[in-house]
Scaffold this motif. Structure first.
Motif, short mmCIF file in Angstrom:
data_model
loop_
_atom_site.label_atom_id
_atom_site.label_comp_id
_atom_site.label_asym_id
_atom_site.label_seq_id
_atom_site.Cartn_x
_atom_site.Cartn_y
_atom_site.Cartn_z
N ARG A 64 8.36 -93.25 119.10
CA ARG A 64 9.71 -93.75 119.44
C ARG A 64 9.77 -95.27 119.46
N LEU B 150 -0.42 -85.87 129.54
CA LEU B 150 -0.02 -87.21 129.96
C LEU B 150 0.99 -87.13 131.10
N ARG C 278 0.33 -89.02 134.55
CA ARG C 278 1.31 -89.92 135.18
C ARG C 278 1.66 -89.43 136.59
N HIS D 135 8.09 -81.31 127.43
CA HIS D 135 7.65 -82.70 127.35
C HIS D 135 8.77 -83.62 126.86
N GLY E 253 7.36 -91.91 129.72
CA GLY E 253 7.24 -92.24 128.30
C GLY E 253 8.19 -93.38 127.93
N THR E 254 9.42 -93.30 128.44
CA THR E 254 10.41 -94.33 128.16
C THR E 254 10.00 -95.67 128.78
N VAL F 136 7.66 -97.09 126.28
CA VAL F 136 8.39 -97.46 125.05
C VAL F 136 9.14 -98.78 125.27
N ALA G 155 3.41 -94.72 124.17
CA ALA G 155 2.10 -94.64 124.84
C ALA G 155 1.02 -94.22 123.83
O1 LIG Z 1 7.70 -91.27 125.19
C1 LIG Z 1 7.28 -91.11 124.03
O2 LIG Z 1 7.97 -91.21 123.01
C2 LIG Z 1 5.85 -90.77 123.86
C3 LIG Z 1 5.53 -89.69 124.81
O3 LIG Z 1 5.76 -88.52 124.55
C4 LIG Z 1 5.08 -90.07 126.14
O4 LIG Z 1 4.66 -91.20 126.36
O5 LIG Z 1 5.14 -89.20 127.03
#
Ligand SMILES: O=C([O-])CC(=O)C(=O)O
Ligand SMILES: NC(=O)C1=CN([C@@H]2O[C@H](COP(=O)(O)OP(=O)(O)OC[C@H]3O[C@@H](n4cnc5c(N)ncnc54)[C@H](O)[C@@H]3O)[C@@H](O)[C@H]2O)C=CC1
Length: 360
Positions: free
Chosen positions: A128, A196, A200, A224, A258-259, A262, A271
């Motif tokens: 992303r 992940l 987190r 996810h 995740g955001t 990003v 990530a």
């Molecule tokens: O957020 C993203 O695009 C990558 C992802 O899946 C994460 O870090 O959980």
């Protein structure tokens, strides 16, 4: 074999040829021969599993390749990508750990990369950029996952697959459809990687509690992406309680972890380091299960009957054949039950989108 094939001078010539291949030698490599340092002497078949990383030259793939090269359960490590694998392979292969590393590049080498593999880890596809959802990656990544999984069905139909490529909520159903069409589908062997989210959740909960994150275990279920990521804060181990404000803060931060990355990377991807760590942890758990270790439980997005949806992330018991048992969700509180309804609505659409892609 050439009569002098095992003589010291011949062995040195083979190594030199690998480091600086002539044009015909390079052509031979491009036609399917593995990109690997010419083994000076045959290695005595160290026990262990054969693992492939598909997307090995990417942000996740490179660190994950390094971590898998460090795993003592891995005897052979195949690194595949459509670009840049020779460099990554040469680099990782200099680590003095036991796994033998071989590199493969381009579609014509996919079959060689996958043949004989026990575990295939797939971090291939676009990441992303700020402002995108994971679902915005669907158009590019759906086709990538389909073609890789077609390769798995053909070359290592019994391998366990750890699928990382986003949107996981849709790519896992796509992979399942590919395997069904090929007649190789075994739900136990297809695992979407959600580790992940758990990493987190453990980290953020440990911060709030002021404890070591290694001592915390938060089940994260659903899927996810956004609201489909459902941390079960009522089931944290060791048992603890949170204020309503803490629950709201933690749920929001875990769902948007995740955001957060990003945005912090500001256009340079998503990530990679924490994901490689999480993927390596999950792969290690799969390998220990495959070896026959007892009591290996991790969250993963799998074919499931825990809800009415065909795929759902929850705790699974890993064993010789993959996800041997899907564990029930356990008791949810009102907040989590409401979260589950939201998660299921979005998940259902993402699953349908993956299945429809394959039926087009
Ligand atoms: O957020 C993203 O695009 C990558 C992802 O899946 C994460 O870090 O959980
Ligand atoms: N499941 C999860 O928790 C997470 C998933 N991801 C996802 O993982 C994927 C990879 O992320 P990054 O490594 O950051 O991206 P990246 O762009 O750095 O690397 C992706 C790699 O895939 C390769 N690739 C593209 N098409 C391929 C094909 N057909 N076969 C083999 N390799 C191919 C590219 O050449 C590139 O090297 C993304 O879709 C991302 O959204 C990222 C973080 C967490």
């Amino acid at each position: 074999m050439h009569p002098d094939a095992t003589s010291p001078s011949h062995r040195i010539a083979r190594v030199a040829a690998h480091l600086n291949p002539t044009r015909p030698q390079r052509a031979q490599m491009e036609e399917g021969a593995a990109l690997r340092p010419a083994a000076c002497r045959a290695k005595g078949g160290a026990p262990g599993f054969k693992v492939a990383v598909v997307g090995a030259a990417g942000g996740i793939g490179q660190s994950l390749s390094l971590l898998m090269k460090m795993n003592p359960l891995v005897s052979v490590l195949h690194l595949y990508d459509v670009v840049n694998t020779p460099g990554v392979t040469a680099d990782v292969s200099h680590m003095d750990t036991s796994a033998v590393v071989r590199g493969f590049i381009g579609q014509q080498q996919l079959e060689a990369a996958l043949t004989g593999m026990d575990l295939v880890i797939i971090p291939a596809g676009l990441p992303r950029k700020p402002g995108m959802t994971r679902d915005d990656l669907f158009n590019k990544n759906a086709g990538i996952v389909r073609s890789i999984c077609e390769g798995v069905a053909k070359s290592c139909p019994n391998a366990i697959v750890n699928l990382i490529s986003n949107p996981v909520n849709s790519t896992v159903p796509i992979a399942a459809e590919v395997f069904k069409r090929a007649g190789t589908y075994c739900p136990k062997r297809l695992l979407g990687v959600t580790t992940l989210d758990v990493a987190r959740a453990n980290t953020f909960v440990a911060e709030v509690l002021g404890v070591d994150p290694r001592e915390v275990n938060v089940p994260v279920v659903g899927g996810h992406a956004g609201v489909t990521i459902l941390p079960l804060l009522s089931q944290v181990s060791p048992p603890c309680s949170f204020t309503p404000d803490e629950i709201s803060y933690l749920t929001n931060r875990i769902q948007n972890g995740g955001t957060e990355v990003v945005e912090a990377k500001a256009g340079a991807g998503s990530a990679t380091l924490s994901m490689a760590f999480a993927a390596a942890k999950f792969a290690d758990a799969c390998l220990r299960g495959m070896r026959g270790d007892a009591g290996i439980v991790e969250c993963s997005y799998v074919a499931s009957e825990v809800t009415e949806l065909p795929f759902f992330a929850s705790k699974v018991r890993l064993g010789r054949g993959g996800a041997e048992e899907i564990l029930p969700l356990g008791p949810l509180n009102d907040f989590e039950r409401a979260g589950l309804e939201k998660a299921k609505k979005e998940l259902s659409e993402s699953i349908q989108k993956g299945v429809s892609f394959m039926n087009k």
